[in-house]
Design an enzyme around this catalytic site. Structure first.
Site, PDB file in Angstrom:
ATOM      1  N   LEU A   1      -8.828 -30.003 -17.862  1.00 39.19           N
ATOM      2  CA  LEU A   1      -9.962 -29.195 -17.487  1.00 39.19           C
ATOM      3  C   LEU A   1     -10.961 -29.396 -18.578  1.00 39.19           C
ATOM      4  O   LEU A   1     -10.694 -29.058 -19.723  1.00 39.19           O
ATOM      5  CB  LEU A   1      -9.523 -27.665 -17.392  1.00 39.19           C
ATOM      6  CG  LEU A   1     -10.557 -26.776 -17.202  1.00 39.19           C
ATOM      7  CD1 LEU A   1     -11.104 -26.950 -15.824  1.00 39.19           C
ATOM      8  CD2 LEU A   1     -10.022 -24.994 -17.317  1.00 39.19           C
TER       9      LEU A   1
ATOM     10  N   ASN B   1      -2.749 -28.296 -21.580  1.00 36.53           N
ATOM     11  CA  ASN B   1      -4.153 -28.552 -21.311  1.00 36.53           C
ATOM     12  C   ASN B   1      -5.067 -27.642 -21.937  1.00 36.53           C
ATOM     13  O   ASN B   1      -5.995 -27.962 -22.461  1.00 36.53           O
ATOM     14  CB  ASN B   1      -4.348 -28.499 -19.675  1.00 36.53           C
ATOM     15  CG  ASN B   1      -3.558 -29.964 -19.271  1.00 36.53           C
ATOM     16  OD1 ASN B   1      -3.684 -30.846 -19.768  1.00 36.53           O
ATOM     17  ND2 ASN B   1      -3.036 -29.634 -17.832  1.00 36.53           N
TER      18      ASN B   1
ATOM     19  N   GLY C   1      -5.154 -28.339 -25.545  1.00 33.54           N
ATOM     20  CA  GLY C   1      -6.136 -29.381 -25.583  1.00 33.54           C
ATOM     21  C   GLY C   1      -7.832 -29.088 -25.691  1.00 33.54           C
ATOM     22  O   GLY C   1      -8.458 -29.545 -26.497  1.00 33.54           O
TER      23      GLY C   1
ATOM     24  N   LYS D   1      -8.776 -27.280 -28.695  1.00 36.65           N
ATOM     25  CA  LYS D   1      -8.488 -28.093 -29.890  1.00 36.65           C
ATOM     26  C   LYS D   1     -10.055 -28.712 -29.802  1.00 36.65           C
ATOM     27  O   LYS D   1     -10.807 -29.089 -30.803  1.00 36.65           O
ATOM     28  CB  LYS D   1      -7.435 -29.028 -29.759  1.00 36.65           C
ATOM     29  CG  LYS D   1      -7.502 -29.957 -30.652  1.00 36.65           C
ATOM     30  CD  LYS D   1      -6.208 -30.908 -30.760  1.00 36.65           C
ATOM     31  CE  LYS D   1      -6.463 -32.320 -31.123  1.00 36.65           C
ATOM     32  NZ  LYS D   1      -5.555 -33.466 -30.564  1.00 36.65           N
TER      33      LYS D   1
ATOM     34  N   TYR E   1      10.575 -19.140 -15.945  1.00 34.20           N
ATOM     35  CA  TYR E   1       9.434 -18.221 -16.242  1.00 34.20           C
ATOM     36  C   TYR E   1       9.689 -18.072 -17.821  1.00 34.20           C
ATOM     37  O   TYR E   1       8.830 -18.264 -18.536  1.00 34.20           O
ATOM     38  CB  TYR E   1       9.639 -17.067 -15.520  1.00 34.20           C
ATOM     39  CG  TYR E   1       8.343 -16.053 -15.933  1.00 34.20           C
ATOM     40  CD1 TYR E   1       7.340 -16.230 -15.572  1.00 34.20           C
ATOM     41  CD2 TYR E   1       9.057 -14.825 -16.577  1.00 34.20           C
ATOM     42  CE1 TYR E   1       6.110 -15.374 -15.785  1.00 34.20           C
ATOM     43  CE2 TYR E   1       7.718 -13.872 -17.014  1.00 34.20           C
ATOM     44  CZ  TYR E   1       6.652 -14.329 -16.561  1.00 34.20           C
ATOM     45  OH  TYR E   1       5.459 -13.396 -17.073  1.00 34.20           O
TER      46      TYR E   1
ATOM     47  N   ARG F   1       7.110  -6.549  -7.522  1.00 38.82           N
ATOM     48  CA  ARG F   1       7.449  -6.015  -8.559  1.00 38.82           C
ATOM     49  C   ARG F   1       7.798  -4.427  -8.264  1.00 38.82           C
ATOM     50  O   ARG F   1       7.366  -3.984  -7.529  1.00 38.82           O
ATOM     51  CB  ARG F   1       6.107  -6.142  -9.760  1.00 38.82           C
ATOM     52  CG  ARG F   1       6.363  -7.556 -10.235  1.00 38.82           C
ATOM     53  CD  ARG F   1       5.353  -7.665 -11.278  1.00 38.82           C
ATOM     54  NE  ARG F   1       4.145  -8.338 -10.920  1.00 38.82           N
ATOM     55  CZ  ARG F   1       3.157  -8.771 -11.568  1.00 38.82           C
ATOM     56  NH1 ARG F   1       3.125  -8.875 -12.731  1.00 38.82           N
ATOM     57  NH2 ARG F   1       2.167  -9.263 -11.060  1.00 38.82           N
TER      58      ARG F   1
END
Ligand code: NAD
Ligand code: UDP
Ligand code: UDP
Length: 322
Positions: A65, A101, A104, A107, A147, A188
């Protein structure tokens, strides 16, 4: 200097993400909401569509992205056992590739990044209440592992980007949270019990209902998110965020029946594999670092959540709840 920021919220059309988007918009920020609508819904954010400081992007975080933002909250990941076990490989990819991602991206932008981690990193805990220094008791090959291990690996990635690339990270370990905008068919426990009680159907207790959980109202949790994000740069977490009030699942069922005035009866179904027997956060760290503790007791939060589901079911938006 401009105080308002452009903030990316991944999973922004989900239960927690949509409340976070509301809070950030109310605080004057620009919000970029990214979601692939796997469990999220446009209904959760429809009131924000058209707002000049809100932007919605349909995007899957397992893909790279490229956007320009000042802060990132990474919430994208199905959270209910039914949904995250529906396509377990995709769940791990969302946690792990999604984290890579978004890290990144952070960063490249040299910006702060928040991770919505989970109490599931503690698995079926042998330390009670759970403190952040407990390493957990997680089955690596069971139905919940996609998960639990995905979120654990995401934490590893966050701390390696912090060590290796000096990224500013904020890792929250979220304990069971409930409130308006949970999906009625989410699976849930709080949404299940309220919808079942409102519809006069049997309340489905898994096992004998002696297992415990600690339930945090969504507004309290979002306050914790925002406070953690604004801490000094050396605060990384992980920090537990949750309500230390601990209840058995049976107590929750009885409360749902009492508060809705329902004639529903309890029915007992098999306990799912690896279902944690007990869970309660130790929030000493959140209290010390953020001056945070939950303010909404279970009864008050349940009242608001029941009112939400009552309206939803009455509006005919109940197809998903059948
Ligand atoms: P949710 O299912 O309502 O929201 C998750 C959102 O992420 C949804 O809008 C979904 O469409 C989106 N999403 C899923 N996969 C995606 C992908 N690959 N790319 C882009 N978007 C994707 O769940 P929630 O309760 O709002 O949970 C939000 C986050 O908080 C999750 O990361 C969850 O693990 C974490 N968390 C929640 C709780 C809780 O009790 N609610 C507890 C612990 C951790
Ligand atoms: N990435 C991204 N948006 C960015 C920068 C990076 O989605 O603005 C993704 C990119 O696809 C990469 C991942 O983040 O695979 C990790 O980036 P990093 O710079 O850490 O590693 P590298 O690019 O060297 O693999
Ligand atoms: N649970 C239950 N009936 C339901 C849904 C859940 O008894 O209809 C139990 C479930 O077995 C678990 C607890 O409630 O012990 C919390 O379940 P949930 O899926 O909400 O969250 P998690 O297990 O991830 O904490």
């Amino acid at each position: 200097m401009r105080r308002e920021k452009t903030v990316l919220v991944t999973g922004g059309a989900g239960f927690l993400g949509s409340h976070l988007c509301d809070r950030l918009i109310a605080d004057g920020h620009d919000v970029v909401c990214v979601d692939n609508f796997f469990t999220g819904s446009k209904r959760n954010i429809e009131h924000l569509i058209g707002h000049p400081r809100f932007e919605l992007m349909r995007h899957d975080v397992t893909m790279p992205l490229y956007v320009e933002v000042d802060e990132i909250y990474n919430l994208a990941c199905p959270a209910s056992p039914i949904h995250y076990q529906h396509d377990p490989v995709q769940t791990t990819k969302t946690s792990v590739h999604g984290a890579i991602n978004m890290l990144g991206l952070a960063k490249r932008l040299k910006c702060r990044i928040f991770q919505a981690s989970t109490s599931e990193v503690y698995g079926d805990p042998s330390v009670h209440p759970q403190t952040e220094d407990y390493w957990g008791n997680v089955n690596p090959i069971g139905p919940r592992s996609c998960y639990d291990e995905g979120k654990r690996c995401a934490e590893t990635l966050f701390f390696d980007y912090w060590r290796q690339h000096s990224l500013e990270i904020k890792v929250a370990r979220i304990f069971n949270t409930y409130g308006p905008r949970m999906h009625p068919n989410d699976g849930r426990v709080v949404s299940n019990f309220i919808v079942q009680a409102l519809q006069g159907r049997d309340i489905t207790i898994y096992g004998e209902g002696n297992q415990t959980r600690s339930f945090c109202y969504v507004d309290d949790l979002i306050e914790g998110f925002v406070r953690l994000m604004s801490t000094a740069s050396d605060v990384t977490g992980p920090v537990n965020l949750g309500n230390p009030g601990e209840f058995t699942i049976r107590q929750l069922a009885e409360l749902a029946i009492e508060m809705t005035g329902s004639r529903s009866r309890l029915t007992f179904l098999p306990l799912p594999q690896d279902d944690p027997k007990q869970r309660r956060p130790d929030i000493t760290q959140a209290n010390a670092l953020l001056g945070w503790e939950p303010a909404v007791p279970l009864r008050e939060g349940m009242r608001q959540t029941i009112a939400y589901f009552d309206r939803l079911l009455a509006s005919g938006n109940n197809a998903a709840a059948q």
